[in-house]
Design an enzyme around this catalytic site. Sequence first.
Site, PDB file in Angstrom:
ATOM      1  N   GLY A  37      -6.412  -4.786  14.661  1.00  0.00           N
ATOM      2  CA  GLY A  37      -6.880  -3.395  14.693  1.00  0.00           C
ATOM      3  C   GLY A  37      -8.262  -3.272  14.055  1.00  0.00           C
ATOM      4  N   HIS A  38      -8.449  -3.952  12.910  1.00  0.00           N
ATOM      5  CA  HIS A  38      -9.767  -3.917  12.255  1.00  0.00           C
ATOM      6  C   HIS A  38     -10.817  -4.613  13.128  1.00  0.00           C
ATOM      7  CE1 HIS A  38      -7.049  -3.575   8.648  1.00  0.00           C
ATOM      8  NE2 HIS A  38      -7.889  -2.597   8.403  1.00  0.00           N
ATOM      9  N   GLN A  62      -6.188   5.973  -4.270  1.00  0.00           N
ATOM     10  CA  GLN A  62      -5.410   6.524  -3.163  1.00  0.00           C
ATOM     11  C   GLN A  62      -3.958   6.047  -3.184  1.00  0.00           C
ATOM     12  OE1 GLN A  62      -8.213   4.651  -0.221  1.00  0.00           O
ATOM     13  NE2 GLN A  62      -6.372   4.410   1.022  1.00  0.00           N
ATOM     14  N   GLN A 155      -6.089  10.914   8.148  1.00  0.00           N
ATOM     15  CA  GLN A 155      -7.271  10.428   7.419  1.00  0.00           C
ATOM     16  C   GLN A 155      -8.555  10.671   8.217  1.00  0.00           C
ATOM     17  OE1 GLN A 155      -7.649   6.648   5.035  1.00  0.00           O
ATOM     18  NE2 GLN A 155      -8.470   5.845   6.930  1.00  0.00           N
ATOM     19  N   VAL A 178      -4.454   0.080  17.865  1.00  0.00           N
ATOM     20  CA  VAL A 178      -4.148  -1.202  18.511  1.00  0.00           C
ATOM     21  C   VAL A 178      -2.680  -1.510  18.223  1.00  0.00           C
ATOM     22  CG1 VAL A 178      -4.769  -3.637  18.674  1.00  0.00           C
ATOM     23  CG2 VAL A 178      -6.526  -1.938  18.148  1.00  0.00           C
ATOM     24  N   SER A 187      -0.787  -2.716  11.417  1.00  0.00           N
ATOM     25  CA  SER A 187      -0.996  -2.190  10.075  1.00  0.00           C
ATOM     26  C   SER A 187      -0.918  -3.356   9.093  1.00  0.00           C
ATOM     27  CB  SER A 187       0.123  -1.188   9.746  1.00  0.00           C
ATOM     28  OG  SER A 187       0.188  -0.990   8.340  1.00  0.00           O
TER      29      SER A 187
HETATM   30  O1  PAF Z   1      -7.986   3.261   5.941  1.00  0.00           O
HETATM   31  C1  PAF Z   1      -8.239   2.581   4.927  1.00  0.00           C
HETATM   32  O2  PAF Z   1      -8.167   1.352   4.944  1.00  0.00           O
HETATM   33  C2  PAF Z   1      -8.634   3.277   3.643  1.00  0.00           C
HETATM   34  O3  PAF Z   1      -7.942   4.469   3.487  1.00  0.00           O
HETATM   35  C3  PAF Z   1     -10.144   3.480   3.507  1.00  0.00           C
HETATM   36  C4  PAF Z   1     -10.685   4.405   4.577  1.00  0.00           C
HETATM   37  C5  PAF Z   1     -10.859   2.142   3.580  1.00  0.00           C
HETATM   38  C6  PAF Z   1     -10.455   4.117   2.144  1.00  0.00           C
HETATM   39  O4  PAF Z   1     -10.041   3.314   1.098  1.00  0.00           O
END
Ligand code: PAF
Length: 285
Positions: A37-38, A62, A155, A178, A187
């Site tokens: 996905g990344h 977070q 997000q 993806v 994920s």
């Molecule tokens: O989606 C993520 O991996 C995180 O929430 C992010 C946007 C990098 C912020 O830490």
Amino acid sequence: MLEPLESIARVREAVAAARGSGRRVGFVPTMGALHEGHTRLIERCRAEAGLVVVSIFVNPTQFGPNEDLTHYPRTLLEDLRRCDAAGADLVFVPTEATIYPRGRSATFVEVPGLSHMLEGASRPDHFRGVATVVLALFEIVRPDLAVFGQKDYQQQLLIRRMIEDLHVPVELVVVPTVREQDGLAMSSRNRYLDPAQRKAASVLFRALQHARDSVAGGERDANRVRQILDRTISLELSVKLDYVEVADANSLESLVVIELERRAVALVAAWVGSTRLIDNLILTE
Ligand code: PAF
């Protein structure tokens, strides 16, 4: 292999040099543990920018007190390889002290309208942490565009709202989720699942598909669509539902009636063992 940069000054230098030579600067913020996905996010950024910056930072603000911060997967070498292969030019890997020089509870960014429902209901400070770190990273990298995944639906809406409200000069690009062959959204947390849990987890996408099919077949009652989601997921006894929602795709306002002129999204969150997974699908396309 790409050399990870830890210092803000070096990132700014590289960005200034690229901008000086007329290149557009693209940015993909991540928490590492990168997967396919990344890769798509980085590739999309590569297609649109002359300099591609990726950040890898497991952002402590977070995570809630009982969440997986200390166990969050950290796979820096593999991540650097993936960034390289996907076309990144620069990987920013700051320490916690670099991002939060005054500690974790200094200045915060709040986006109240989108922070306290759905993911925010069970994770009260989560989006405050996300908005804060993303704005800090934007200030460091000063990108022209930033790429996020649709998988984290709430997000990306929240980041869009923050960009608009604070006049942040960044174009937001959102890339479709993806999926694995059986539909499970990719994920970093999928690696926590054992084989039986991994199999069970695919029920989330099946439920979303049933929901979308029902809307395509004429269902307009949002509660009945919620029931379809709920019942499908409940068939997998090892999957414990957190929430299902059918909402306006821009505001996340909970819907009573689905109207085709108003984009609607179905969102789900569930526990599979001790792993919490989320997914979503637009219902009106
Ligand atoms: O989606 C993520 O991996 C995180 O929430 C992010 C946007 C990098 C912020 O830490």
